[in-house]
Design a protein around this motif. Structure first.
Motif, PDB file in Angstrom:
ATOM      1  N   ALA A  50     -11.610  -5.059 -23.069  1.00  0.00           N
ATOM      2  CA  ALA A  50     -10.147  -5.166 -22.784  1.00  0.00           C
ATOM      3  C   ALA A  50      -9.259  -5.643 -23.854  1.00  0.00           C
ATOM      4  CB  ALA A  50      -9.956  -6.366 -21.810  1.00  0.00           C
ATOM      5  N   ALA A  51      -9.694  -6.246 -24.953  1.00  0.00           N
ATOM      6  CA  ALA A  51      -8.761  -6.655 -26.029  1.00  0.00           C
ATOM      7  C   ALA A  51      -8.521  -5.352 -26.815  1.00  0.00           C
ATOM      8  CB  ALA A  51      -9.406  -7.589 -26.770  1.00  0.00           C
ATOM      9  N   PRO A  52      -9.377  -4.626 -27.445  1.00  0.00           N
ATOM     10  CA  PRO A  52      -8.943  -3.431 -28.098  1.00  0.00           C
ATOM     11  C   PRO A  52      -8.101  -2.567 -27.154  1.00  0.00           C
ATOM     12  CG  PRO A  52     -11.272  -3.266 -27.910  1.00  0.00           C
ATOM     13  CD  PRO A  52     -10.914  -4.805 -27.464  1.00  0.00           C
ATOM     14  N   ALA A  53      -8.299  -2.346 -25.981  1.00  0.00           N
ATOM     15  CA  ALA A  53      -7.679  -1.525 -25.105  1.00  0.00           C
ATOM     16  C   ALA A  53      -6.196  -2.118 -24.927  1.00  0.00           C
ATOM     17  CB  ALA A  53      -8.073  -1.461 -23.620  1.00  0.00           C
ATOM     18  N   LEU A  54      -6.232  -3.270 -25.112  1.00  0.00           N
ATOM     19  CA  LEU A  54      -4.756  -3.836 -24.782  1.00  0.00           C
ATOM     20  C   LEU A  54      -3.866  -3.726 -26.200  1.00  0.00           C
ATOM     21  CD1 LEU A  54      -2.418  -5.549 -23.386  1.00  0.00           C
ATOM     22  CD2 LEU A  54      -3.608  -7.552 -24.207  1.00  0.00           C
ATOM     23  N   ALA A  55      -4.686  -3.896 -27.374  1.00  0.00           N
ATOM     24  CA  ALA A  55      -4.165  -3.442 -28.492  1.00  0.00           C
ATOM     25  C   ALA A  55      -3.567  -1.944 -28.672  1.00  0.00           C
ATOM     26  CB  ALA A  55      -4.966  -3.716 -29.622  1.00  0.00           C
ATOM     27  N   THR A  56      -4.097  -1.076 -28.178  1.00  0.00           N
ATOM     28  CA  THR A  56      -3.912   0.069 -28.444  1.00  0.00           C
ATOM     29  C   THR A  56      -2.610   0.377 -27.176  1.00  0.00           C
ATOM     30  OG1 THR A  56      -6.250   0.734 -28.813  1.00  0.00           O
ATOM     31  CG2 THR A  56      -4.554   2.457 -27.695  1.00  0.00           C
ATOM     32  N   GLU A  57      -2.727  -0.238 -26.164  1.00  0.00           N
ATOM     33  CA  GLU A  57      -1.685   0.056 -25.138  1.00  0.00           C
ATOM     34  C   GLU A  57      -0.147  -0.468 -25.988  1.00  0.00           C
ATOM     35  OE1 GLU A  57      -0.256  -2.264 -21.136  1.00  0.00           O
ATOM     36  OE2 GLU A  57      -2.088  -1.933 -21.356  1.00  0.00           O
ATOM     37  N   LEU A  58      -0.376  -1.701 -26.644  1.00  0.00           N
ATOM     38  CA  LEU A  58       0.761  -2.272 -27.251  1.00  0.00           C
ATOM     39  C   LEU A  58       1.198  -1.871 -28.526  1.00  0.00           C
ATOM     40  CD1 LEU A  58      -0.024  -5.866 -26.034  1.00  0.00           C
ATOM     41  CD2 LEU A  58       1.573  -4.515 -24.721  1.00  0.00           C
ATOM     42  N   GLY A  59       0.362  -0.979 -29.253  1.00  0.00           N
ATOM     43  CA  GLY A  59       0.518  -0.600 -30.465  1.00  0.00           C
ATOM     44  C   GLY A  59       0.439  -1.807 -31.462  1.00  0.00           C
ATOM     45  N   GLY A  60      -0.481  -2.720 -31.155  1.00  0.00           N
ATOM     46  CA  GLY A  60      -0.701  -3.779 -32.106  1.00  0.00           C
ATOM     47  C   GLY A  60      -1.953  -4.013 -32.906  1.00  0.00           C
ATOM     48  N   HIS A  61      -2.346  -5.170 -33.263  1.00  0.00           N
ATOM     49  CA  HIS A  61      -3.385  -5.490 -34.041  1.00  0.00           C
ATOM     50  C   HIS A  61      -4.202  -6.254 -33.293  1.00  0.00           C
ATOM     51  CE1 HIS A  61      -6.423  -6.029 -37.413  1.00  0.00           C
ATOM     52  NE2 HIS A  61      -6.058  -7.294 -37.252  1.00  0.00           N
ATOM     53  N   TYR A  62      -5.714  -5.835 -32.937  1.00  0.00           N
ATOM     54  CA  TYR A  62      -6.731  -6.369 -32.478  1.00  0.00           C
ATOM     55  C   TYR A  62      -7.447  -7.450 -33.625  1.00  0.00           C
ATOM     56  CZ  TYR A  62     -11.207  -7.526 -30.464  1.00  0.00           C
ATOM     57  OH  TYR A  62     -12.387  -8.288 -29.723  1.00  0.00           O
ATOM     58  N   MET A  63      -7.346  -8.667 -33.669  1.00  0.00           N
ATOM     59  CA  MET A  63      -7.749  -9.707 -34.829  1.00  0.00           C
ATOM     60  C   MET A  63      -9.397  -9.592 -34.701  1.00  0.00           C
ATOM     61  SD  MET A  63      -5.400 -10.961 -36.488  1.00  0.00           S
ATOM     62  CE  MET A  63      -5.097 -12.654 -36.934  1.00  0.00           C
ATOM     63  N   ASP A  64     -10.114  -9.511 -33.713  1.00  0.00           N
ATOM     64  CA  ASP A  64     -11.492  -9.266 -33.485  1.00  0.00           C
ATOM     65  C   ASP A  64     -12.203 -10.548 -34.222  1.00  0.00           C
ATOM     66  OD1 ASP A  64     -14.074  -8.742 -33.003  1.00  0.00           O
ATOM     67  OD2 ASP A  64     -13.791  -6.622 -33.957  1.00  0.00           O
ATOM     68  N   GLN A  65     -12.046 -11.830 -33.778  1.00  0.00           N
ATOM     69  CA  GLN A  65     -12.589 -12.899 -34.592  1.00  0.00           C
ATOM     70  C   GLN A  65     -14.146 -12.690 -34.682  1.00  0.00           C
ATOM     71  OE1 GLN A  65     -12.793 -16.706 -32.461  1.00  0.00           O
ATOM     72  NE2 GLN A  65     -12.283 -15.788 -30.750  1.00  0.00           N
ATOM     73  N   PHE A  66     -14.789 -12.251 -33.833  1.00  0.00           N
ATOM     74  CA  PHE A  66     -16.203 -11.809 -33.580  1.00  0.00           C
ATOM     75  C   PHE A  66     -16.792 -11.029 -34.643  1.00  0.00           C
ATOM     76  CE2 PHE A  66     -14.835 -12.693 -29.278  1.00  0.00           C
ATOM     77  CZ  PHE A  66     -15.303 -14.155 -28.989  1.00  0.00           C
TER      78      PHE A  66
END
Length: 365
Positions: A145-161
């Motif tokens: 869900a997180a990377p999909a949201l980043a793609t949708e918003l044209g943003g950056h997924y921080m991906d702490q893991f």
């Protein structure tokens, strides 16, 4: 013709903003004091000193403030975040609170993807700092869900893991390990026998483990892991990379899958702790300190008591350092609510009595 003076050369617009953003974060760090190292008395064990590194004193109230700062600096210096870039993170709460704080500082929109079960106080803290919360049914759903949201918003997924272990400068630069050893310098046993921490991303255990090896200390690293987590299973058997079933009730530590930032090779020991033991230990520790601590601190404290008990039985002396991860007021309507525990079939009376016996008599029973 002499070369141009680099200090007078115009920078690209995105570099100008990145320089400003890094400067803002560094100024915030410069205004902040280091967190306290609190001695925890165990009078029955005079040869064993126990300490808690109080990370709840950071501006956003948890250990994750350090991680969020490092992740933002890492992303800025890698050119992944520019002016106006939406920032997205997958988090059970505390990392998102801290990232929302830094995103607001830089004028960036922040979006947290988190399980529906996240403590309401954490949700409110994210929103207080201007963040937006997007809910999924369980922790495992965050990964897609997180990377999909980043793609949708044209943003950056921080991906702490993925980036927690590499975003932190583990050789020094005021990471938590360097701070612990500096604060221990004048204690009777300045080099801890054990440092105990939980693992959510794995970044803290990686940072401390690397720092200890880099400085050739004799300290060993023990990870305190919830029963439901995969980390202790993977540490025992590297072929195990995922676990099915209900998640732990302890937020912020333990994962259903192996995370890239968890480095089992720098961990000397790992102990599984039940939710009942963690919650009981959080309550007993809260009583000792006179203020509430979160469940992950309870997980740490249960393992500290185990290690101290073993050391005492062997006639050893030394120090044990662990982490007070966050403020327990965030869990007033969950871990500290007896009705909430009863609804989940948790009986903490037995573990609570054992830990109270440890602090009174020096034996975990």
């Amino acid at each position: 013709m002499p070369p141009a003076n680099p200090s007078t050369c115009p920078l690209p617009t995105n570099r100008e903003w990145a320089n400003w953003a890094v400067g803002r974060i560094e100024a915030d760090f410069n205004r902040s004091a280091d967190s306290h190292l609190i001695p925890i008395p165990v009078p029955a064990l005079p040869n064993i000193a126990l300490y808690l590194k109080d990370e709840s004193s950071h501006p956003t109230g948890s250990l994750k403030h350090r991680l969020a700062r490092s992740l933002f600096l890492y992303a800025l210096c890698n050119g992944w975040i520019d002016k106006g870039t939406p920032v997205i993170e997958a988090s059970s709460g505390s990392t998102a609170v801290s990232e929302a704080y830094f995103a607001r500082m830089l004028g960036l929109d922040f979006h947290a993807v988190m399980p529906k079960s996240t403590a309401q106080a954490k949700i409110e803290a994210i929103q207080f700092h201007g963040g937006h919360c997007h809910f999924v049914d369980c922790a495992a759903d965050m990964y897609d869900a997180a990377p999909a949201l980043a793609t949708e918003l044209g943003g950056h997924y921080m991906d702490q893991f993925t980036f927690a272990e590499r975003a932190t400068d583990w050789r020094g630069n005021n990471n938590i390990a360097e701070s612990i050893f500096a604060q221990m310098a004048r204690e009777p046993c300045p080099v801890p026998r054990w440092i105990v921490c939980g693992a959510g991303t794995g970044g803290t255990s990686a940072t401390i483990g690397r720092y200890v090896r880099y400085n050739r200390h004799g300290t060993q690293i023990c990870v305190a892991d919830p029963d439901a987590s995969v980390f202790h299973r993977h540490w025992a058997d590297r072929s195990v990379t995922r676990v099915e079933g209900p998640s732990s009730l302890i937020e912020g530590i333990g994962r259903p899958r192996m995370e890239p930032s968890f480095l089992p090779e720098v961990v000397d020991r790992i102990e599984a702790v039940s939710d009942a033991q963690s919650i009981a230990a959080a309550r007993v520790t809260s009583d000792i300190l006179g203020r509430r601590v979160g469940g992950s601190t309870g997980t740490n404290m249960w393992v500290c008591a185990m290690l101290a008990n073993e050391m005492a039985q062997r006639g050893e002396c030394g120090s044990i350092v662990s982490i007070l991860c966050d403020d327990g007021t965030r869990y007033a309507d969950t871990l500290f609510d007896n009705d909430w525990l009863a609804e989940r079939g948790l009986d903490i009376a037995g573990p609570q009595a054992r830990l109270e016996q440890f602090f009174a008599e020096g034996s975990l029973g």
